[in-house]
Design an enzyme around this catalytic site. Structure first.
Site, PDB file in Angstrom:
ATOM      1  N   CYS A   1     -79.228 -24.034 -16.835  1.00 57.03           N
ATOM      2  CA  CYS A   1     -80.463 -23.932 -17.600  1.00 57.03           C
ATOM      3  C   CYS A   1     -81.099 -22.548 -17.382  1.00 57.03           C
ATOM      4  CB  CYS A   1     -81.409 -25.079 -17.235  1.00 57.03           C
ATOM      5  SG  CYS A   1     -82.754 -25.319 -18.410  1.00 57.03           S
TER       6      CYS A   1
ATOM      7  N   HIS B   1     -77.970 -30.243 -17.596  1.00 54.99           N
ATOM      8  CA  HIS B   1     -78.101 -30.430 -16.149  1.00 54.99           C
ATOM      9  C   HIS B   1     -77.130 -31.482 -15.604  1.00 54.99           C
ATOM     10  CE1 HIS B   1     -81.843 -28.083 -15.562  1.00 54.99           C
ATOM     11  NE2 HIS B   1     -82.099 -28.446 -16.811  1.00 54.99           N
TER      12      HIS B   1
ATOM     13  N   GLU C   1     -76.263 -31.804 -12.608  1.00 54.51           N
ATOM     14  CA  GLU C   1     -76.735 -32.224 -11.283  1.00 54.51           C
ATOM     15  C   GLU C   1     -77.631 -33.460 -11.356  1.00 54.51           C
ATOM     16  OE1 GLU C   1     -79.987 -29.307 -12.596  1.00 54.51           O
ATOM     17  OE2 GLU C   1     -77.847 -29.660 -12.945  1.00 54.51           O
TER      18      GLU C   1
END
Length: 233
Positions: A86, A206, A208
């Protein structure tokens, strides 16, 4: 695997990245403040999401000139592995560690939603946890995620297999003009790219945030497991 996450004023996804890396490595990565000048001995540097320096001037533009970025560039120049997610992807383009730029989303508004990504290159450290053509889900949250580059750069990225991920539908179908599958309007639906040596990767969504079954799903785990296998064996 010795990893570190660079933290800038306005970074807000560093703890998510700590959680993801700790899940697959068993140890927490270091957090390095942007004002430091040395990374130390590392296998991986991560530039996480957020709004570094409030996104003033352009997203990632100020962060790209932070003191620590000199050593990040040197680390990458020596073949080090750098992941930007990002805002981290934006910083990588502003630092010229990756080509192209991230513009305002096509709809001119901030997006916060899930998307689907198609794996285009499964031979890099960041993608080897998947098979080419695999589709996985990931959240996105950005206002400036519309990837663009010159025709020459796009041709080179495609020809060299450096497009890592594309936005797609749940069935893997790619449609550049369909905002349900390419929400920010990125050129050629590009969601993530690789450097020439494949060791620097940037992507807008994302992974994660989808690494723990207790908080949703594990779609992002292959990225981190693949990194561990590539860097540690």
């Amino acid at each position: 695997m010795k990893a570190a996450i660079v933290v800038f004023p306005g970074t807000n996804r560093e703890r998510d990245m700590v959680h993801a890396l700790k899940l697959v490595t068993g140890q927490a990565p270091r957090l390095i403040w942007h004002g430091e000048t040395s990374l130390g001995d590392l296998d991986l540097v991560v530039l996480p999401g957020g709004f570094s320096f409030g996104d003033y001037l352009r997203s990632g533009a100020v962060a790209a000139h932070s003191p620590i970025m000199r050593d990040v560039k040197a680390f990458a120049g020596k073949g080090g592995h750098v992941l930007g997610v990002c805002n981290g992807f934006q910083i990588l383009t502003e630092s010229h560690l990756l080509p192209g730029a991230l513009l305002r989303n096509a709809g001119l508004r901030f997006l916060s939603q899930d998307c689907h990504l198609k794996v285009e290159n499964a031979s890099s450290p960041y993608t080897q946890g998947w098979t080419r053509g695999d589709v996985f889900r990931a959240p996105l949250a950005h206002g400036d995620g519309n990837y663009t580059a010159s025709p020459e750069t796009l041709k080179r990225l495609e020809g060299e297999g450096r497009v890592a991920f594309r936005y797609c539908g749940a069935d893997g179908a790619v449609s550049d003009d369909d905002r349900t599958t390419n929400p920010n309007g990125s050129t050629r639906s590009i969601a993530g790219i690789l450097s020439e040596n494949g060791r620097v990767c940037g992507l807008m969504p994302h992974p994660e945030n989808l690494t723990d079954p207790e908080i949703g799903a594990t779609d992002g785990v292959p990225l981190f497991k693949g990194l561990v296998e590539a860097l540690v064996g």
